[in-house]
Design a protein around this motif. Structure first.
Motif, PDB file in Angstrom:
ATOM      1  N   GLU A  89       0.838  -1.206   0.000  1.00  0.00           N
ATOM      2  CA  GLU A  89       0.000   0.000   0.000  1.00  0.00           C
ATOM      3  C   GLU A  89       0.872   1.255   0.000  1.00  0.00           C
ATOM      4  O   GLU A  89       0.565   2.232  -0.688  1.00  0.00           O
ATOM      5  CB  GLU A  89      -0.897   0.008   1.239  1.00  0.00           C
ATOM      6  CG  GLU A  89      -1.989  -1.038   1.196  1.00  0.00           C
ATOM      7  CD  GLU A  89      -2.696  -1.219   2.527  1.00  0.00           C
ATOM      8  OE1 GLU A  89      -3.761  -1.824   2.533  1.00  0.00           O
ATOM      9  OE2 GLU A  89      -2.156  -0.762   3.570  1.00  0.00           O
ATOM     10  N   ARG A  90       1.940   1.196   0.791  1.00  0.00           N
ATOM     11  CA  ARG A  90       2.850   2.349   0.814  1.00  0.00           C
ATOM     12  C   ARG A  90       3.431   2.580  -0.565  1.00  0.00           C
ATOM     13  O   ARG A  90       3.541   3.705  -1.028  1.00  0.00           O
ATOM     14  CB  ARG A  90       3.982   2.096   1.806  1.00  0.00           C
ATOM     15  CG  ARG A  90       3.706   2.603   3.186  1.00  0.00           C
ATOM     16  CD  ARG A  90       5.001   2.906   3.910  1.00  0.00           C
ATOM     17  NE  ARG A  90       5.912   1.788   3.881  1.00  0.00           N
ATOM     18  CZ  ARG A  90       5.878   0.785   4.759  1.00  0.00           C
ATOM     19  NH1 ARG A  90       5.012   0.793   5.721  1.00  0.00           N
ATOM     20  NH2 ARG A  90       6.736  -0.202   4.674  1.00  0.00           N
ATOM     21  N   PHE A  91       3.800   1.474  -1.233  1.00  0.00           N
ATOM     22  CA  PHE A  91       4.396   1.597  -2.554  1.00  0.00           C
ATOM     23  C   PHE A  91       3.422   2.264  -3.524  1.00  0.00           C
ATOM     24  O   PHE A  91       3.778   3.196  -4.237  1.00  0.00           O
ATOM     25  CB  PHE A  91       4.798   0.209  -3.070  1.00  0.00           C
ATOM     26  CG  PHE A  91       5.438   0.243  -4.429  1.00  0.00           C
ATOM     27  CD1 PHE A  91       6.766   0.613  -4.577  1.00  0.00           C
ATOM     28  CD2 PHE A  91       4.709  -0.085  -5.565  1.00  0.00           C
ATOM     29  CE1 PHE A  91       7.349   0.648  -5.834  1.00  0.00           C
ATOM     30  CE2 PHE A  91       5.288  -0.038  -6.823  1.00  0.00           C
ATOM     31  CZ  PHE A  91       6.609   0.323  -6.957  1.00  0.00           C
ATOM     32  N   TRP A  92       2.153   1.819  -3.535  1.00  0.00           N
ATOM     33  CA  TRP A  92       1.193   2.382  -4.489  1.00  0.00           C
ATOM     34  C   TRP A  92       0.736   3.772  -4.106  1.00  0.00           C
ATOM     35  O   TRP A  92       0.379   4.569  -4.965  1.00  0.00           O
ATOM     36  CB  TRP A  92      -0.018   1.465  -4.638  1.00  0.00           C
ATOM     37  CG  TRP A  92       0.269   0.286  -5.491  1.00  0.00           C
ATOM     38  CD1 TRP A  92       0.170  -1.025  -5.136  1.00  0.00           C
ATOM     39  CD2 TRP A  92       0.747   0.286  -6.851  1.00  0.00           C
ATOM     40  NE1 TRP A  92       0.555  -1.821  -6.183  1.00  0.00           N
ATOM     41  CE2 TRP A  92       0.914  -1.052  -7.248  1.00  0.00           C
ATOM     42  CE3 TRP A  92       1.058   1.291  -7.764  1.00  0.00           C
ATOM     43  CZ2 TRP A  92       1.367  -1.422  -8.507  1.00  0.00           C
ATOM     44  CZ3 TRP A  92       1.518   0.923  -9.027  1.00  0.00           C
ATOM     45  CH2 TRP A  92       1.658  -0.412  -9.389  1.00  0.00           C
ATOM     46  N   THR A  93       0.712   4.074  -2.792  1.00  0.00           N
ATOM     47  CA  THR A  93       0.228   5.384  -2.366  1.00  0.00           C
ATOM     48  C   THR A  93       1.299   6.460  -2.511  1.00  0.00           C
ATOM     49  O   THR A  93       1.003   7.579  -2.907  1.00  0.00           O
ATOM     50  CB  THR A  93      -0.218   5.335  -0.888  1.00  0.00           C
ATOM     51  OG1 THR A  93      -1.037   4.184  -0.706  1.00  0.00           O
ATOM     52  CG2 THR A  93      -1.000   6.569  -0.521  1.00  0.00           C
ATOM     53  N   VAL A  94       2.537   6.109  -2.181  1.00  0.00           N
ATOM     54  CA  VAL A  94       3.576   7.142  -2.169  1.00  0.00           C
ATOM     55  C   VAL A  94       4.690   6.854  -3.187  1.00  0.00           C
ATOM     56  O   VAL A  94       4.919   7.643  -4.099  1.00  0.00           O
ATOM     57  CB  VAL A  94       4.194   7.293  -0.758  1.00  0.00           C
ATOM     58  CG1 VAL A  94       5.271   8.362  -0.768  1.00  0.00           C
ATOM     59  CG2 VAL A  94       3.129   7.625   0.260  1.00  0.00           C
ATOM     60  N   THR A  95       5.349   5.713  -3.051  1.00  0.00           N
ATOM     61  CA  THR A  95       6.585   5.509  -3.804  1.00  0.00           C
ATOM     62  C   THR A  95       6.373   5.596  -5.313  1.00  0.00           C
ATOM     63  O   THR A  95       7.044   6.377  -5.994  1.00  0.00           O
ATOM     64  CB  THR A  95       7.190   4.136  -3.455  1.00  0.00           C
ATOM     65  OG1 THR A  95       7.183   3.977  -2.046  1.00  0.00           O
ATOM     66  CG2 THR A  95       8.607   4.026  -3.972  1.00  0.00           C
ATOM     67  N   TRP A  96       5.447   4.797  -5.819  1.00  0.00           N
ATOM     68  CA  TRP A  96       5.292   4.728  -7.270  1.00  0.00           C
ATOM     69  C   TRP A  96       4.859   6.056  -7.884  1.00  0.00           C
ATOM     70  O   TRP A  96       5.491   6.535  -8.830  1.00  0.00           O
ATOM     71  CB  TRP A  96       4.346   3.579  -7.629  1.00  0.00           C
ATOM     72  CG  TRP A  96       4.140   3.417  -9.078  1.00  0.00           C
ATOM     73  CD1 TRP A  96       2.979   3.595  -9.772  1.00  0.00           C
ATOM     74  CD2 TRP A  96       5.135   3.062 -10.071  1.00  0.00           C
ATOM     75  NE1 TRP A  96       3.190   3.370 -11.101  1.00  0.00           N
ATOM     76  CE2 TRP A  96       4.490   3.039 -11.314  1.00  0.00           C
ATOM     77  CE3 TRP A  96       6.493   2.780 -10.008  1.00  0.00           C
ATOM     78  CZ2 TRP A  96       5.170   2.742 -12.495  1.00  0.00           C
ATOM     79  CZ3 TRP A  96       7.165   2.480 -11.183  1.00  0.00           C
ATOM     80  CH2 TRP A  96       6.500   2.462 -12.406  1.00  0.00           C
ATOM     81  N   PRO A  97       3.824   6.720  -7.349  1.00  0.00           N
ATOM     82  CA  PRO A  97       3.474   8.015  -7.932  1.00  0.00           C
ATOM     83  C   PRO A  97       4.602   9.038  -7.820  1.00  0.00           C
ATOM     84  O   PRO A  97       4.822   9.817  -8.748  1.00  0.00           O
ATOM     85  CB  PRO A  97       2.260   8.468  -7.122  1.00  0.00           C
ATOM     86  CG  PRO A  97       1.893   7.386  -6.221  1.00  0.00           C
ATOM     87  CD  PRO A  97       2.860   6.287  -6.330  1.00  0.00           C
ATOM     88  N   MET A  98       5.322   9.021  -6.701  1.00  0.00           N
ATOM     89  CA  MET A  98       6.379  10.012  -6.536  1.00  0.00           C
ATOM     90  C   MET A  98       7.566   9.721  -7.447  1.00  0.00           C
ATOM     91  O   MET A  98       8.361  10.599  -7.746  1.00  0.00           O
ATOM     92  CB  MET A  98       6.849  10.064  -5.082  1.00  0.00           C
ATOM     93  CG  MET A  98       5.811  10.563  -4.105  1.00  0.00           C
ATOM     94  SD  MET A  98       5.137  12.158  -4.551  1.00  0.00           S
ATOM     95  CE  MET A  98       6.517  13.195  -4.108  1.00  0.00           C
ATOM     96  N   LEU A  99       7.695   8.444  -7.854  1.00  0.00           N
ATOM     97  CA  LEU A  99       8.796   8.097  -8.757  1.00  0.00           C
ATOM     98  C   LEU A  99       8.408   8.330 -10.213  1.00  0.00           C
ATOM     99  O   LEU A  99       9.243   8.157 -11.104  1.00  0.00           O
ATOM    100  CB  LEU A  99       9.189   6.628  -8.581  1.00  0.00           C
ATOM    101  CG  LEU A  99      10.138   6.289  -7.453  1.00  0.00           C
ATOM    102  CD1 LEU A  99      10.464   4.806  -7.489  1.00  0.00           C
ATOM    103  CD2 LEU A  99      11.426   7.087  -7.545  1.00  0.00           C
ATOM    104  N   GLY A 100       7.155   8.709 -10.465  1.00  0.00           N
ATOM    105  CA  GLY A 100       6.667   8.848 -11.838  1.00  0.00           C
ATOM    106  C   GLY A 100       7.616   9.583 -12.775  1.00  0.00           C
ATOM    107  O   GLY A 100       8.032   9.032 -13.804  1.00  0.00           O
TER     108      GLY A 100
END
Lengths: 299, 373
Positions: A206-217
């Protein structure tokens, strides 16, 4: 009488910008224009005359079986290298980023190890790969035989050779992409993870989809363009390991360009290949510029 | 509501919290006040469950919550940087805690959720709740914007909305106003206290600004060097500071601290009109006098020389020097016309508004000051 201020400033501008522009014109734009002109001829290096052939060189590149093979091989190579290199690099970066919090030194050593293939000369590394993948005395096949698995001819099987080269390409580019992803990860504010924890995104996923992935866009887009640019340029491994063979099964655009231009001296045809390559690179470079601009993200 | 029992926190070899014991009453507005690095933010993060104590207990409603995540504790937090998700709109930002809480992982999937009636119903509920909160905070017309397109104050409101939306048991606010300009800060102070009254929930508010702590909270916990040095109502902190440190930190004008000698139950020197009663009086002490309690008065007992007068409109700040060379600041009303600089000024001080501290250690001396005979 002294010239007016406006004229003096214009002269200064010219003096500052002029030499650079002149060098660019002489060394980049004029040669490109010449290559573009040559691509419409049947000129052979050293010949005294040439004939205008219109778009025939381009037509040949995209219809002749050998020319087409180079184009499709390159596209397939790029299509394999981009997703695998990026996924692996992202996984490695996530792992090493986490590791850096508990064991910073080990994480640093591993980062350096992953980066080595980037820093090393690919031609030298290709020799190492040739040894590793040798069908009879290479350690890779020795291990496979021990396990009772078939031992393929990695570099001389027509159906396999391009995938082998792609694997080497992935191995070579993971380190570079990892560094880019690590930089992207380091730039994510810690508070966002804390906010996510308060909001109920507790599991790693959930952390990955909520923060990491969008922020790494933005980083991800940037990495994709960089990887594509480098994959389109694939040459060293082809030239040292397979020379485009067997039977053009691993021929790529840049290797074809080299062969036609520097082995067969078909300057006209090589120029057409160069122009196609140039257009692809141009598009990718423009995309790269646009993405760098967008790095100030989500505005 | 939430209670810390002898909580310690150590980062590597550095002790950040040395045994914090603290109870936050149900429905109270408590400020953790202290200079930067005093451990107030760490204390808040331990309450939230974002950090774990090295030793000690955290209890909520009498239950040990050390093993619970922030979401399981049902706390909401507003961060100094607001920590809004930059890729989501304000609406999505506010809805996120509800989606995380009430929807299963399957229902959260964007494509699938359209097909599931349960997901549609929950989405509608969430949308309604988000609208309610947005209306309450006056950000309805900002819901479709992304945080990057908002001003600091608007981001602040969105962050409060995200905290408010799921009706948490406890609000934790980590210096939420420090990135706003002065006028907006005063306005947001009022809005936050109004919010506290309306929700009736406990608020814990971390700040280094004593004016914020004093004006908003019903209880202030002053922290210094990883310890609680005093806690109480704002008025108590101002009227009876427990130590020189607290006295120096509280109050908008910095308190005057003057070394004094005590002989035969009265102060020696310029403040000889103050008598001290009590047992075991030390020979030396530090006299604390707030500038607003030193008033120029003709015939007053304290004589000083005016060095500089700063006219501020509502009041005039007087920079003075005592005959023994000590500096002194006093506040006169704006209507006061100061004498030319260099002239003498006579001042008056009420004994009830003077404080005495130990000269070693700086603790408040439990003695009574009165006008000496």
């Amino acid at each position: 009488m002294r010239p007016g201020r406006r004229i003096r400033e214009a002269l200064t501008d010219l003096w500052l910008v002029g030499p650079g522009v002149a060098a660019m014109l002489a060394l980049i734009f004029v040669p490109v224009a010449l290559v573009a002109v040559l691509s419409f001829t049947d000129y052979q290096f050293g010949a005294r005359s040439f004939r205008w052939v219109g778009l025939e060189n381009y037509h040949r590149l995209f219809t002749d079986p050998i020319g087409r093979k180079a184009v499709t091989n390159t596209l397939l190579y790029v299509a394999i290298v981009i997703p695998f290199s990026m996924t692996l690099a992202l996984l490695v970066a996530l792992g090493l980023h986490r590791l850096a919090q508990t064991m910073p030194r080990l994480s640093g050593i591993l980062q350096a190890a992953y980066f080595l293939p980037v820093a090393a000369t690919l031609v030298a590394m290709a020799i190492a790969w040739q040894m590793l993948l040798h069908p009879s005395i290479g350690p890779v096949n020795a291990v496979l035989k021990q396990l009772g698995l078939p031992a393929p001819d990695w570099l001389s099987d027509r159906g396999l050779v391009l995938y082998t080269l792609a694997a080497i390409g992935i191995w070579q580019s993971v380190g570079y992409n990892m560094v880019l992803f690590l930089a992207g990860l380091a730039a994510i504010p810690r508070h966002l993870y804390e906010a996510a924890a308060v909001d109920g995104a507790t599991r790693g996923w959930e952390r990955f989809w909520t923060v990491t992935w969008p922020m790494l866009g933005p980083t991800t887009l940037f990495v994709a363009v960089i990887t594509a640019t480098n994959a389109f340029r694939v040459f060293e491994t082809v030239a040292t390991l397979t020379r485009g063979g067997p039977a053009f099964a691993s021929d790529t655009l840049v290797y074809a360009l080299y062969r036609e231009g520097f082995v067969y001296f078909k300057a006209g045809y090589a120029s057409a290949i160069t122009m196609v390559f140039f257009v692809v690179m141009m598009v990718l470079t423009l995309a790269q510029f646009a993405l760098i601009e967008r790095r100030v993200h989500y505005r | 509501m939430i209670e810390l029992r002898n909580v310690r926190r150590r980062f590597g070899r550095a002790d950040v919290l040395h045994g914090i014991s603290l109870t936050i009453a149900e429905g109270s507005f408590t400020s953790l006040l202290g200079p930067s690095g005093c451990g107030k933010s760490t204390t808040l993060r331990i309450m939230a469950g974002l950090d774990r104590p090295s030793a000690g207990q955290v209890l909520m409603g009498g239950r040990d919550v050390s093993e619970l995540t922030p979401a399981e504790r049902n706390v909401a937090m507003v961060f100094q940087s607001y920590a809004l998700y930059p890729h989501l709109t304000v609406r999505q930002n506010i809805a996120l805690p509800l989606a995380m809480r009430h929807m299963t992982r399957l229902e959260r999937l964007p494509l699938l959720s359209g097909l599931m009636p349960s997901a549609r119903r929950k989405r509608a509920d969430i949308a309604r709740r988000v609208e309610d909160v947005a209306r309450m905070l006056g950000i309805t017309d900002l819901l479709e914007r992304k945080p990057g397109q908002l001003s600091g104050g608007q981001q602040q409101r969105a962050a409060v909305g995200r905290a408010l939306v799921r009706d948490p048991a406890l609000f934790l606010l980590d210096e939420p106003l420090s990135n706003l300009d002065a006028a907006l800060r005063v306005q947001m102070r009022e809005e936050l206290t109004a919010l506290h009254r309306r929700t009736g929930r406990s608020f814990v508010y971390v700040t280094h600004d004593q004016a914020e702590a004093m004006s908003m909270s019903d209880r202030v916990v002053v922290m210094m060097g990883g310890r609680i040095v005093q806690q109480g109502a704002p008025r108590t902190l101002y009227d009876e500071p427990a130590s020189i440190e607290v006295a120096r930190f509280i109050g908008s004008h910095r308190i005057n601290l003057i070394e004094v000698r005590i002989e035969n139950g009265r102060l020696v020197g310029p403040f000889a009109h103050l008598g001290v009663s009590g047992s075991g009086l030390p020979a030396r002490a530090v006299l604390g006098l707030r500038p607003e309690h030193l008033r120029p008065a003709r015939g007053g007992p304290v004589a000083a020389r005016l060095e500089k007068a700063e006219y501020l409109g509502a009041e005039t700040l007087l920079h003075l020097r005592l005959p023994d060379g000590a500096r002194l600041r006093a506040v006169a009303p704006g209507s006061y016309v100061p004498p030319p600089e260099g002239d003498g000024v006579e001042l008056e001080v009420a004994p009830g508004q003077a404080h005495l501290f130990e000269s070693e250690g700086g603790q408040r001396l439990r003695v009574a000051l009165q006008r000496a005979a």
